[in-house]
Structures are given as structure tokens and as C-alpha cells.
Design an enzyme around this catalytic site. Structure first.
Site, PDB file in Angstrom:
ATOM      1  N   ASP A  99       0.826  -1.196   0.000  1.00 55.87           N
ATOM      2  CA  ASP A  99       0.000   0.000   0.000  1.00 55.87           C
ATOM      3  C   ASP A  99       0.870   1.260   0.000  1.00 55.87           C
ATOM      4  O   ASP A  99       1.837   1.366   0.761  1.00 55.87           O
ATOM      5  CB  ASP A  99      -0.888  -0.016   1.255  1.00 55.87           C
ATOM      6  CG  ASP A  99      -1.748   1.216   1.389  1.00 55.87           C
ATOM      7  OD1 ASP A  99      -2.680   1.369   0.588  1.00 55.87           O
ATOM      8  OD2 ASP A  99      -1.474   2.030   2.289  1.00 55.87           O
ATOM      9  N   GLU A 120       1.217   0.063  -4.896  1.00 57.10           N
ATOM     10  CA  GLU A 120       0.391   1.236  -5.149  1.00 57.10           C
ATOM     11  C   GLU A 120       1.329   2.430  -5.037  1.00 57.10           C
ATOM     12  O   GLU A 120       1.929   2.660  -3.986  1.00 57.10           O
ATOM     13  CB  GLU A 120      -0.731   1.361  -4.119  1.00 57.10           C
ATOM     14  CG  GLU A 120      -1.580   2.615  -4.346  1.00 57.10           C
ATOM     15  CD  GLU A 120      -2.463   2.961  -3.165  1.00 57.10           C
ATOM     16  OE1 GLU A 120      -3.504   3.589  -3.380  1.00 57.10           O
ATOM     17  OE2 GLU A 120      -2.099   2.625  -2.016  1.00 57.10           O
TER      18      GLU A 120
END
Length: 580
Positions: A252, A287
């Protein structure tokens, strides 16, 4: 390699280690009995003691008691004792060597909202349906333990410990074993850029864990210049990949993994993750809102590609607020660029964005660098994700915002274009249930979260409506996937099944043959285009209409997949694959 954090077993017994470089004394409290820990080099403390799986333990650091920040299992919530876990001896059944990344079709799901029960056991029973549809991978939203019974998982504070609302560690192993038996990979979303606002104990155990010069939007930043910090997160990745036989990780917001040591950390993590099990392929996704190619050029397989989503979303909805501003100017042109190059924003100034050195309120600087040299498999495309649905005030899915035929056409484009597709749970069946932001905090923190969400969506209140309360249990209940069998679900499931069968038979062999040799995309009026990608094993051609028929459609040659009537329908897609 010696484990730096948490507990491990050896012939001498159970050894537990903790990094507390500023502490004067550290004790292990095991099953009510105190054991002094020994200071070691580099700020670590260690104790080796007789133990049994299931025993509760805590650390006492200079008189203050904490759970293990590398706990593998808690006796209860994040403030409770940690539990000793036994050596891994799960009876794995599936003979599994992994899958090639070129065949990946990802299905993102939230374990708590995927089924009515919200457990791993219930989710395991649904895996066969996903495999039958043609999905090849499940991507789990974060499962590391956070405070409360419900949440998205991005506010975890015990990242090694499975959240107990989902089940026990062996329930996750059974989930993975069943997935592998069905030919499905399992990817886990890991958050390595911040801790959540309640229950993180490292702030007091080891203040040096954090970078005082930097802060993320969600909490204190980590100091990756510290070797024990890097090791904590690398061992966390190794634990999930090794103990649970996962096939990969999605990291993330790596743009918040920054500062001295960050580059070393990301490179070393990738190297060590890939050798956890040499007999199994490991895939790593990031990401990264910077649209940077560097990680994918060196050690990571792919990155989430929000640019594709934004172009599709603006094209179908006409929305232009926030980060949609630059994509709302000419979304069809942006879609063409995404199909040609992967990312849309590659560092160039764009209308709706400021030029370098001329920032404007509410807008971001140009971002990214050229990425068209990357293989198409280095981009994970989606038309909906947990972020893009759940960060709307009412959690609306695309089907409730746009022309259903347009949404169907965009979905088919996602599944059949030569990029890695990711579907958010329920999208494959035309779900219209919302996916809201939800959390389970109390007191001042709950009120702060409530006020923060209300402020973020103040424009909704101005229109006489309010966003649902994120702390209400009803917001979580509304977000559960609707599994009812109806005409819409059957229609969407049939489209999913047909498109993924075509992808597996025709598109994946092209991707497996190597990077694209050539790509061309041609605009055909205000809302139509044609695209060609040439690979070593053949050519993929595509004709797309997204609101206006192509005035002179040229049907693709070879094996065909058609949705709508090119040249006649406002929304239509025709895909053809020619071998050789």
C-alpha cells in the site's frame, strides 16, 4: 537467518526478541511469570524460555506493559496479551507451484463484507465460484489486526497478527490451500507506511522506529534508515508469504515509504520475498501515486494504475471534482493514452494541473515519468476498487452513477485489453450494493473520525443530505455483498465468464510470449477508438465505442469477441486476436 522480531522455536525452547534501543530494562511476562530479558547488540532484547503454544505473554519495558508488536496472534484485542504460536505444521493438501503473472486476473475482496458471515471459512466456500468464472487470483484487503471488530484494514497496528474477526491463522491456511487447489493465487495487501491511530505500541517501546522529520497523511512515518525498522517489515512479509503460502503481496502507498533507507528497504524486501519458497512464483504489486517506473524496472511485477480508472470514470459519469479534474477535460483521449502507454500522467503538464513551480490550491503537481517501455503486465487496471468506491460519501458503485451499457462495455474492455485486470468484489455480478468507509472506534477517536469524514463530504450536507456515519454498524452492514440470484446478476456473470474464457484462450498467450513489440491507438471521433498491440505470438486488435458509434468501424480479424454492434450501438466493443 536469525529472526529479529517476535517469537521463534529452537532446540533450546521458545525465543522472543524485541527492539527497544532506549530501554533500561525489559522483562518478558509469560503466563503470569516474569523473565528478565538480555540486552543485545543494536538495541535488541532477548529471552529463551520453556513455553507452550497458546500461552499469553507481554513485554514490560521500563515498567510499562505492552503486547508484542510482532505478535502472530492475540488473546483478544490489540491491547490484550499476545499468544505464543506453535511451529508451522499445517497439513497442506494442494500441490502448488504458483502461476505465471501474465495470466493474472485479480479479484479484490474485503473478507468482512464479502459474505454475510464475514469470515475466512465463509469466504473459502465461495472460492470455487470465482475459479469457475475465470479469475486466477484473489487479492485480500489487509488482514493485520487493528482496533475494533470492523474496518477496512488500513489502520492496522499488529501487522503480523490475523484479525480475529476473520478467524484463526489455520482458517487462512485453509483458505489459501483451497484456493490453490482451484488454481487461484492469493495476494495479500500489506500496509508498511504507517500504523493506525489506536493500539500501536512501538511509539512508546521504540521511539526511534519513527522518522521525526516526516509524517504521512495517516500517521507517523517510519525511519527506514534504521536496520531494525527495515527488518521488521521484511520479516512481516516473509511471515505471510512463508507461513501461509501466499503467492504475493500488494504494498500500500509506497510513495509514503520514503527517506533514507527506503530504496534499500524496497529492494531488499523484493529480493527476500522471492526466495521465501524457491519452488513457488512470488508476485509483488505496488500502489504508487507517483506513476514511477523504477520499481517495475528492477524488482516489482506491477503497479495499480489509477489513471485508467480515472479516464473511464470521467468518461462515464462526467464528474470533475478533486483528482478527476485533469481527466475530465478529454477522458476519451486519456483512455486512448492509457491503452497506448499504460499511465496517462507521465510528468507532462496537463490542463487542470499546475505547471511546475506554479502550484494552485486543491491541485497536485504534474506527476510521473514515461512508462510506455514497461510491459503491459506491469499495470494493474481497474474500473472500480475499494478506494474509488469507498472514498465516495455514499460508497456508490459505478452502475448507480452511469449508463449501465457503458459500464458493461468498460468492464469488458478491462477484462480483454492486454493489461492485468482487477475486479472489485461484486463487480462480476453487477452489484449495486454500496461499499462504505467503516470503522469501529470509541470515544474521542470515534468522534474525530466522524467529523473528519463529514468535513470531507461537506458538499453533500450542503445539498440537504449526509454521508452515512462511518462508526455505525449499519454502514458495515450496508457494505456486505449481495449474493442474490437475479437477472442482472446472471447477465453480468455470463459476460464475466465469456470474457475471461476469451482472455485465457486468446489474450494470455500473447502476453506470455513477451512484451508488446508495437502498439497503436487511433481516435475515431469524440468517443470511439481503435487499438492494435503486436506481440511475438500474434496481434490483438480492438474497436471501442463509448457513447458515439465509430463512423466507419473496422471489425478486428481472427478469433472474435463482440459486445454490442460496432458502428450502430453507442456502446460497443469488438476484440480480435490473430496468431503468428
Amino acid at each position: 537467518m536469525t529472526q529479529s522480531w517476535g517469537g521463534s522455536w529452537s532446540a533450546e525452547g521458545w525465543t522472543v526478541r524485541l527492539w527497544a534501543p532506549e530501554a533500561l530494562r525489559v522483562d518478558l511476562i509469560l503466563d503470569g511469570h516474569e523473565h528478565p530479558m538480555t540486552a543485545q547488540a543494536g538495541g535488541f532484547w532477548s529471552a529463551t524460555v520453556p513455553a507452550r503454544p497458546g500461552m499469553g505473554y507481554r513485554f514490560r519495558v521500563d515498567g510499562e506493559t505492552f503486547p508484542d508488536p510482532a505478535s502472530r496472534c492475540q488473546a483478544g484485542g490489540v491491547h490484550d496479551a499476545s499468544r505464543v504460536t506453535g511451529p508451522d505444521d499445517f497439513p497442506w493438501q494442494a500441490d502448488w507451484g504458483g502461476r505465471d503473472w501474465s495470466g493474472a486476473v485479480l479479484y479484490e475482496l474485503h473478507l468482512g463484507a464479502f459474505t454475510g458471515e464475514g469470515t475466512l471459512s465463509a469466504a473459502t466456500e465461495r472460492l470455487a465460484e470465482l475459479a469457475e468464472l475465470g479469475f486466477t487470483a484473489v487479492e485480500l484487503m489487509p488482514v493485520g489486526q487493528w482496533a475494533g471488530a470492523r474496518g477496512w484494514g488500513y489502520d492496522g497496528v499488529l501487522p503480523f497478527a490475523l484479525h480475529p474477526a476473520y478467524g484463526r491463522p489455520d482458517d487462512l491456511r485453509r483458505f489459501v490451500d483451497r484456493a490453490h487447489g482451484l488454481g487461484l493465487m492469493v495476494i495479500l495487501d500489506l500496509v508498511m507506511n504507517h500504523f493506525g491511530p489506536e493500539g500501536a505500541c512501538l511509539h512508546r517501546i521504540a521511539p526511534a522506529f519513527f522518522d521525526r522529520a516526516r509524517h504521512t497523511p495517516w500517521g507517523a512515518a517510519f525511519d527506514f534508515a534504521q536496520a531494525p525498522v527495515r527488518e521488521y517489515w521484511i520479516e512481516c512479509a516473509e511471515y505471510w508469504l512463508g507461513s501461509f503460502r501466499l503467492d504475493g503481496l500488494r504494498l500500500d502507498a509506497v510513495h509514503q515509504i520514503a527517506g533514507p533507507g527506503a530504496e534499500t528497504f524496497l529492494r531488499t524486501l523484493a529480493q527476500r520475498a522471492r526466495v521465501v519458497d524457491p519452488g513457488r512464483a512470488i508476485h509483488l504489486i505496488v500502489e504508487d501515486e507517483r506513476n514511477e517506473p523504477t520499481l517495475r524496472e528492477t524488482s516489482y511485477d506491477a503497479a495499480w494504475n489509477d489513471d485508467f480508472h480515472h479516464a473511464i470514470h470521467c468518461l462515464l459519469t462526467g464528474e470533475s471534482h478533486g483528482y478527476y479534474a485533469s481527466f475530465a477535460r478529454d477522458p476519451m483521449d486519456d483512455l486512448a493514452r492509457a491503452l497506448l502507454r499504460g499511465h496517462v500522467e507521465e510528468g507532462q503538464p496537463r490542463p487542470g494541473q499546475p505547471r511546475p513551480g506554479q502550484p494552485r490550491p486543491g491541485l497536485t503537481r504534474p506527476r510521473g515519468h514515461p512508462c510506455a517501455h514497461l510491459p503491459t503486465t506491469a499495470f494493474v487496471n481497474a474500473t472500480q476498487t475499494h478506494d474509488q468506491i469507498g472514498n465516495r460519501a455514499r460508497g456508490e458503485r459505478l452502475l448507480t452513477l452511469a449508463d449501465p451499457q457503458g459500464v458493461r462495455t468498460a468492464y469488458a474492455l478491462l477484462l480483454l485489453s492486454p493489461y492485468i485486470p482487477m475486479v472489485f468484489m461484486g463487480e462480476e455480478r453487477g452489484a449495486i450494493t454500496p461499499f462504505l468507509f467503516f470503522a469501529d472506534y470509541a470515544g474521542e477517536l470515534a468522534e474525530a473520525v466522524r467529523k473528519g469524514r463529514a468535513a470531507a463530504f461537506s458538499e453533500i450536507a450542503a445539498l440537504g443530505a449526509e454521508a452515512p456515519d462511518p462508526l455505525a454498524e449499519g454502514s458495515f452492514a450496508l457494505s456486505h455483498l449481495d449474493w442474490r440470484d437475479n437477472d442482472r446478476a446472471r447477465d453480468w456473470l455470463d459476460l464475466t465468464r465469456r470474457a475471461l474464457a476469451f482472455r485465457a484462450a486468446r489474450v494470455v498467450p500473447l502476453l506470455a510470449s513477451g512484451p508488446r513489440l508495437e502498439a497503436q491507438v487511433e481516435r475515431r471521433g469524440p468517443a470511439a477508438l481503435r487499438a492494435v498491440w503486436r506481440f511475438a505470438a500474434g496481434t490483438l486488435r480492438l474497436a471501442l465505442s463509448m457513447g458515439t458509434p465509430d463512423p466507419a468501424p473496422c471489425p478486428p480479424r481472427g478469433a472474435r469477441f463482440d459486445l454490442g454492434r460496432p458502428g450502430i450501438d453507442r456502446f460497443a466493443l469488438s476484440v480480435g486476436v490473430e496468431p503468428g
